[in-house]
Write a protein that holds these residues in place. Structure first.
Motif, PDB file in Angstrom:
ATOM      1  N   GLY A 161       0.827  -1.207   0.000  1.00 56.33           N
ATOM      2  CA  GLY A 161       0.000   0.000   0.000  1.00 56.33           C
ATOM      3  C   GLY A 161       0.859   1.254   0.000  1.00 56.33           C
ATOM      4  O   GLY A 161       0.592   2.218  -0.740  1.00 56.33           O
ATOM      5  N   THR A 162       1.898   1.248   0.816  1.00 61.05           N
ATOM      6  CA  THR A 162       2.820   2.393   0.874  1.00 61.05           C
ATOM      7  C   THR A 162       3.494   2.615  -0.473  1.00 61.05           C
ATOM      8  O   THR A 162       3.619   3.755  -0.945  1.00 61.05           O
ATOM      9  CB  THR A 162       3.890   2.148   1.949  1.00 61.05           C
ATOM     10  OG1 THR A 162       3.251   1.920   3.188  1.00 61.05           O
ATOM     11  CG2 THR A 162       4.841   3.332   2.066  1.00 61.05           C
ATOM     12  N   LEU A 163       3.900   1.523  -1.081  1.00 59.23           N
ATOM     13  CA  LEU A 163       4.553   1.622  -2.402  1.00 59.23           C
ATOM     14  C   LEU A 163       3.618   2.291  -3.409  1.00 59.23           C
ATOM     15  O   LEU A 163       4.019   3.202  -4.146  1.00 59.23           O
ATOM     16  CB  LEU A 163       4.913   0.232  -2.921  1.00 59.23           C
ATOM     17  CG  LEU A 163       6.343  -0.286  -2.785  1.00 59.23           C
ATOM     18  CD1 LEU A 163       6.491  -1.594  -3.547  1.00 59.23           C
ATOM     19  CD2 LEU A 163       7.368   0.722  -3.249  1.00 59.23           C
ATOM     20  N   GLU A 164       2.387   1.812  -3.440  1.00 50.06           N
ATOM     21  CA  GLU A 164       1.446   2.325  -4.434  1.00 50.06           C
ATOM     22  C   GLU A 164       1.094   3.778  -4.167  1.00 50.06           C
ATOM     23  O   GLU A 164       0.897   4.563  -5.097  1.00 50.06           O
ATOM     24  CB  GLU A 164       0.181   1.464  -4.469  1.00 50.06           C
ATOM     25  CG  GLU A 164       0.395   0.125  -5.165  1.00 50.06           C
ATOM     26  CD  GLU A 164      -0.907  -0.545  -5.594  1.00 50.06           C
ATOM     27  OE1 GLU A 164      -0.850  -1.439  -6.457  1.00 50.06           O
ATOM     28  OE2 GLU A 164      -1.964  -0.182  -5.076  1.00 50.06           O
ATOM     29  N   ARG A 165       0.992   4.132  -2.874  1.00 50.91           N
ATOM     30  CA  ARG A 165       0.587   5.509  -2.540  1.00 50.91           C
ATOM     31  C   ARG A 165       1.719   6.493  -2.725  1.00 50.91           C
ATOM     32  O   ARG A 165       1.558   7.570  -3.283  1.00 50.91           O
ATOM     33  CB  ARG A 165       0.138   5.577  -1.072  1.00 50.91           C
ATOM     34  CG  ARG A 165      -1.330   5.342  -0.827  1.00 50.91           C
ATOM     35  CD  ARG A 165      -1.714   5.732   0.600  1.00 50.91           C
ATOM     36  NE  ARG A 165      -0.664   5.496   1.573  1.00 50.91           N
ATOM     37  CZ  ARG A 165      -0.467   4.338   2.194  1.00 50.91           C
ATOM     38  NH1 ARG A 165      -1.252   3.298   1.936  1.00 50.91           N
ATOM     39  NH2 ARG A 165       0.514   4.193   3.075  1.00 50.91           N
ATOM     40  N   GLU A 166       2.908   6.124  -2.230  1.00 54.66           N
ATOM     41  CA  GLU A 166       3.985   7.125  -2.113  1.00 54.66           C
ATOM     42  C   GLU A 166       5.084   6.975  -3.160  1.00 54.66           C
ATOM     43  O   GLU A 166       5.871   7.905  -3.348  1.00 54.66           O
ATOM     44  CB  GLU A 166       4.602   7.024  -0.711  1.00 54.66           C
ATOM     45  CG  GLU A 166       3.599   7.340   0.389  1.00 54.66           C
ATOM     46  CD  GLU A 166       4.181   7.101   1.783  1.00 54.66           C
ATOM     47  OE1 GLU A 166       5.426   7.025   1.900  1.00 54.66           O
ATOM     48  OE2 GLU A 166       3.401   6.973   2.722  1.00 54.66           O
ATOM     49  N   HIS A 167       5.159   5.838  -3.831  1.00 55.07           N
ATOM     50  CA  HIS A 167       6.221   5.630  -4.815  1.00 55.07           C
ATOM     51  C   HIS A 167       5.668   4.993  -6.075  1.00 55.07           C
ATOM     52  O   HIS A 167       6.212   4.019  -6.601  1.00 55.07           O
ATOM     53  CB  HIS A 167       7.341   4.765  -4.216  1.00 55.07           C
ATOM     54  CG  HIS A 167       7.911   5.305  -2.954  1.00 55.07           C
ATOM     55  ND1 HIS A 167       8.778   6.383  -2.942  1.00 55.07           N
ATOM     56  CD2 HIS A 167       7.717   4.954  -1.655  1.00 55.07           C
ATOM     57  CE1 HIS A 167       9.101   6.657  -1.687  1.00 55.07           C
ATOM     58  NE2 HIS A 167       8.471   5.817  -0.895  1.00 55.07           N
ATOM     59  N   THR A 168       4.612   5.577  -6.568  1.00 52.81           N
ATOM     60  CA  THR A 168       3.938   5.014  -7.742  1.00 52.81           C
ATOM     61  C   THR A 168       4.889   4.881  -8.923  1.00 52.81           C
ATOM     62  O   THR A 168       4.833   3.907  -9.678  1.00 52.81           O
ATOM     63  CB  THR A 168       2.765   5.930  -8.147  1.00 52.81           C
ATOM     64  OG1 THR A 168       2.021   6.274  -6.983  1.00 52.81           O
ATOM     65  CG2 THR A 168       1.858   5.243  -9.143  1.00 52.81           C
ATOM     66  N   GLY A 169       5.755   5.865  -9.079  1.00 54.06           N
ATOM     67  CA  GLY A 169       6.679   5.844 -10.212  1.00 54.06           C
ATOM     68  C   GLY A 169       7.551   4.607 -10.249  1.00 54.06           C
ATOM     69  O   GLY A 169       7.906   4.124 -11.326  1.00 54.06           O
ATOM     70  N   LEU A 170       7.878   4.075  -9.073  1.00 52.76           N
ATOM     71  CA  LEU A 170       8.739   2.890  -9.034  1.00 52.76           C
ATOM     72  C   LEU A 170       8.031   1.649  -9.573  1.00 52.76           C
ATOM     73  O   LEU A 170       8.674   0.652  -9.878  1.00 52.76           O
ATOM     74  CB  LEU A 170       9.192   2.614  -7.600  1.00 52.76           C
ATOM     75  CG  LEU A 170      10.194   3.578  -6.982  1.00 52.76           C
ATOM     76  CD1 LEU A 170      10.607   3.080  -5.603  1.00 52.76           C
ATOM     77  CD2 LEU A 170      11.425   3.760  -7.858  1.00 52.76           C
ATOM     78  N   LEU A 171       6.708   1.702  -9.661  1.00 50.20           N
ATOM     79  CA  LEU A 171       5.963   0.537 -10.139  1.00 50.20           C
ATOM     80  C   LEU A 171       5.704   0.607 -11.644  1.00 50.20           C
ATOM     81  O   LEU A 171       5.030  -0.269 -12.203  1.00 50.20           O
ATOM     82  CB  LEU A 171       4.636   0.417  -9.374  1.00 50.20           C
ATOM     83  CG  LEU A 171       4.821   0.131  -7.881  1.00 50.20           C
ATOM     84  CD1 LEU A 171       3.481   0.186  -7.153  1.00 50.20           C
ATOM     85  CD2 LEU A 171       5.458  -1.239  -7.677  1.00 50.20           C
ATOM     86  N   SER A 172       6.254   1.629 -12.260  1.00 47.71           N
ATOM     87  CA  SER A 172       6.114   1.754 -13.705  1.00 47.71           C
ATOM     88  C   SER A 172       7.375   1.226 -14.380  1.00 47.71           C
ATOM     89  O   SER A 172       8.482   1.666 -14.073  1.00 47.71           O
ATOM     90  CB  SER A 172       5.901   3.222 -14.075  1.00 47.71           C
ATOM     91  OG  SER A 172       5.836   3.364 -15.469  1.00 47.71           O
ATOM     92  N   ALA A 173       7.196   0.269 -15.304  1.00 49.77           N
ATOM     93  CA  ALA A 173       8.354  -0.363 -15.938  1.00 49.77           C
ATOM     94  C   ALA A 173       9.190   0.635 -16.729  1.00 49.77           C
ATOM     95  O   ALA A 173      10.399   0.477 -16.867  1.00 49.77           O
ATOM     96  CB  ALA A 173       7.898  -1.509 -16.842  1.00 49.77           C
ATOM     97  N   ASP A 174       8.552   1.680 -17.256  1.00 49.68           N
ATOM     98  CA  ASP A 174       9.311   2.593 -18.103  1.00 49.68           C
ATOM     99  C   ASP A 174      10.016   3.709 -17.342  1.00 49.68           C
ATOM    100  O   ASP A 174      10.447   4.695 -17.944  1.00 49.68           O
ATOM    101  CB  ASP A 174       8.440   3.163 -19.235  1.00 49.68           C
ATOM    102  CG  ASP A 174       7.212   3.863 -18.693  1.00 49.68           C
ATOM    103  OD1 ASP A 174       6.277   4.105 -19.482  1.00 49.68           O
ATOM    104  OD2 ASP A 174       7.175   4.171 -17.489  1.00 49.68           O
TER     105      ASP A 174
END
Lengths: 59, 480
Positions: B215-228
C-alpha cells in the motif's frame, strides 16, 4: 558418424516458440501496464512462475 | 560495527568452509576431470546450489538493491529476463552439453569448442578472451567486499580485499570443483536465509505486514511501479547480454558438465530456477523497502549498508556474511573454470598430472590479478563489468553453432574477435548507434559475421583453406 545426442528436456520447436514468445511478451507487456503492484510487478512474478511450472513438466 | 566481532563472524564462516573443503578433498581423486568437474558426479541439489551461488554475486544485494531503489520495477524485469532466458536455454542446451561433455571427455567450454571445430587455436583464443572479459567482473566482487568491510567494520580496504583473496584461494585450491561446489552450497544457504530474514524483519518492523508495505509503495512511490522508469533502450541494452549468460559465461556453462546423470541435471535446472526466482524477488523488495525508508539517497550502492545499520547487529552480521559469501562463491567459480581452461588448452592435456599443477598456478595468478586490479579502486569497475558481459556475448554464436552443421571455426574466431572489438570501442566512446546499447550491437555483429562467414565457407568450399573443414566431433541434432 557418432550416434545421435539424446533429446533435450524440451524439443527444438517448442524451445524456439517458447523462447521467442516469452521474450516478446517480456519486452512489451510490462511497459504497457499501469504503475501498480498488479501491473508490471505482478507480471514479472507470474512470468517466471509459468516458466518454472513448465520446467517441472519437461521430460 | 565492532571490527573484532566482524572478523570473528568471518572467521567462523571461513572455518566452516575449510571443514567442508577438507571433506571434499577426501572425496576428490586424481586427474583433471576429478579436480575441475568432480568427475561428473555432482548430485542435483549440490549442482543447483553451486549454479545459483556462482550466478548470483554481491551484485544482487548491493547492485540490484540499489538499481531497484533508483528505477523500481524495471530492475525486477531486468533480472527476471535473465532468469527466464537462462532456464529456457538450460532446458534445451544443458542435456546436449552434458552428453557431449561425457562422450568426448570435455572439461571446459573452450575445450568443447576446440574439439568440435577441430581448432587448437580456437580453444586458446576463447580461453584468453574469456579471461580478459572476466577479470573486471572478478575485480568488482573484491571491490564490493572491500567497501563493505571498510564501511561496516572500519577494516582498511587493502586488508579487506586481502582477506577475500585468502578465503577464495583456500576454497578453490583445496579440492577444486568439489570444495567449490560444497562451499557454494553453504554460501547459497547463507545468502538466501539471511536475505529472507532481513526482508521479513523490515516488513514486520517498518510496515506491519506486506499489505501495508505494498500500500505504501502504491501511494507514495507510484513511479517505481512503472516499468518505463528505466529507459526502454537501456532495459534492452542491459538485458540482452545477460540473456545468454548461461552459454557465454564459462563459470556457469561448465556446470552443465558436472551433473551425475540426466535426473541430476534436470534437478540442477529446477533448483536454480526456484532459488533464482525467490532470491530475486527478495532482493528487489529490499530495494523497494529501502526507498520507502530512505527516500532521498543519491548513491544506490550505499543503500544496503544503510539498511544494515538500521537492523539488529546480529542480523546485520548474518546478511553481511551472505553478501561476502555471494562474492566469494562467484569469484572462486570463475577462477576454477578459467584455471581448467588454461590447464586443458595450454598445458599438456588431460593425462598429465602436471596439468593440474599448471591449472592451480593459473588459478593463483588469475585470482591475484583480479585482487591487484581491485586495489586500483577504479571508478569504472562497474562499467567494465557491464562491458565484460557484453563482450562475452560475442561467444554466443560459437556455442550455439555447436548444433549447426554449417558452422565454421574461422567464423567462430572472427565473430568473437570483432564482437569483442565492437564492445570495447562502443563502451569506451559512449557511442550508441541508433540508440542501441553496445551489448545489442555486439550480439548483432557477432551473430551476423558468424552466420555469413559460416555459410560462405560451407557453400564455397572454405574461404581461407579452400576446402570444407573436417570438424572433430559431430553433435548432430537429436530426434526432436
Amino acid at each position: 558418424m557418432d550416434s545421435r545426442i539424446k533429446k533435450s528436456f524440451i524439443g527444438k520447436r517448442l524451445f524456439i516458440f517458447l523462447y521467442l514468445s516469452v521474450m516478446l511478451v517480456n519486452f512489451s507487456i510490462p511497459f504497457l501496464l499501469p504503475p501498480r503492484i498488479t501491473g508490471a510487478y505482478l507480471f514479472w512474478v507470474i512470468l517466471p512462475l509459468s516458466v518454472i511450472a513448465l520446467s517441472f513438466t519437461a521430460e | 560495527m565492532n571490527t573484532l566481532i566482524v572478523l570473528s563472524v568471518l572467521g567462523i564462516w571461513f572455518a566452516a568452509g575449510c571443514l567442508i573443503s577438507y571433506f571434499a578433498k577426501r572425496k576428490t581423486g586424481r586427474g583433471l576431470t576429478e579436480y575441475f568437474i568432480a568427475n561428473r558426479k555432482i548430485g542435483g541439489f549440490i549442482a543447483a546450489m553451486t549454479y545459483s551461488a556462482t550466478t548470483y554475486s554481491s551484485f544482487m544485494m548491493i547492485g540490484l538493491v540499489g538499481m531497484t531503489y533508483a528505477v523500481g520495477v524495471g530492475a525486477f524485469g531486468f533480472e527476471i529476463t535473465y532468469l527466464v532466458s537462462t532456464v529456457l536455454l538450460l532446458l534445451y542446451f544443458a542435456p546436449k552439453f552434458w552428453e557431449l561433455g561425457k562422450r568426448y571427455d570435455v572439461i571446459s567450454p573452450a575445450e568443447l569448442l576446440r574439439k568440435y571445430y577441430g581448432s587448437a587455436f580456437l580453444g586458446k583464443f576463447i580461453t584468453i578472451y574469456s579471461f580478459l572479459m572476466l577479470i573486471p567482473y572478478m575485480s568488482v566482487q573484491f571491490t564490493g567486499i572491500g567497501y563493505l568491510l571498510k564501511g561496516l567494520a572500519g577494516i582498511p580496504y587493502v586488508y579487506a580485499v586481502l582477506i577475500a583473496l585468502i578465503i577464495i584461494l583456500t576454497f578453490t585450491l583445496w579440492a577444486g570443483m568439489r570444495s567449490v561446489a560444497w562451499t557454494d552450497t553453504l554460501q547459497a544457504f547463507i545468502m538466501f536465509v539471511s536475505s529472507v530474514i532481513l526482508v521479513l524483519f523490515l516488513i514486520r518492523t517498518r510496515f506491519n505486514g506486506f499489505s501495508a508495505f505494498f500500500g505504501t509503495l502504491e501511494r507514495e512511490h507510484t513511479g517505481l511501479l512503472s516499468a518505463d522508469k528505466i529507459p526502454y533502450m537501456k532495459f534492452i541494452g542491459l538485458s540482452i547480454p545477460w540473456m545468454f549468460f548461461a552459454l557465454t559465461n564459462p563459470q556457469v556453462s561448465q556446470r552443465m558438465f558436472i551433473a551425475r546423470d540426466r535426473k541430476s541435471l534436470k534437478n540442477m535446472i529446477l533448483g536454480f530456477a526456484v532459488f533464482g526466482f525467490l532470491y530475486t524477488i527478495i532482493v528487489v523488495n529490499l530495494g523497494f523497502i529501502a526507498r520507502s525508508i530512505f527516500p532521498a539517497m543519491e548513491k544506490g550502492d550505499t543503500i544496503t549498508s544503510l539498511l544494515l545499520t538500521n537492523v539488529p547487529v546480529i542480523l546485520a552480521l548474518f546478511v553481511f556474511t551472505g553478501i561476502v559469501a555471494a562474492s566469494v562463491s562467484t569469484v572462486n567459480s570463475i577462477a576454477l573454470t578459467l584455471g581448467s581452461m588454461f590447464a586443458v588448452d595450454f598445458s599438456g592435456g588431460q593425462q598429465k598430472h602436471g596439468s593440474i599443477l599448471f591449472g592451480k598456478a593459473v588459478i593463483l595468478i588469475i585470482t591475484i590479478t583480479a585482487f591487484v586490479f581491485s586495489l586500483g579502486r577504479f571508478n569504472v569497475i562497474v562499467e567494465l563489468s557491464v562491458m565484460s558481459s557484453a563482450g562475452l556475448l560475442a561467444t554466443a554464436p560459437s556455442y550455439i553453432g555447436l548444433f549447426w552443421k554449417k558452422s565454421s571455426k574461422n567464423a567462430s574466431i572472427v565473430s568473437t574477435l570483432i564482437g569483442g572489438i565492437v564492445t570495447v570501442v562502443l563502451y569506451s566512446t559512449g557511442w550508441k548507434p541508433l540508440g542501441l546499447w553496445p551489448g545489442v550491437w555486439t550480439g548483432i555483429v557477432s551473430a551476423a559475421i558468424f552466420v555469413l562467414m559460416s555459410l560462405a565457407e560451407y557453400y564455397n568450399g572454405g574461404v581461407f583453406n579452400g576446402k570444407q573443414e573436417e570438424k572433430g566431433i559431430y553433435p548432430e541434432s537429436s530426434s526432436e
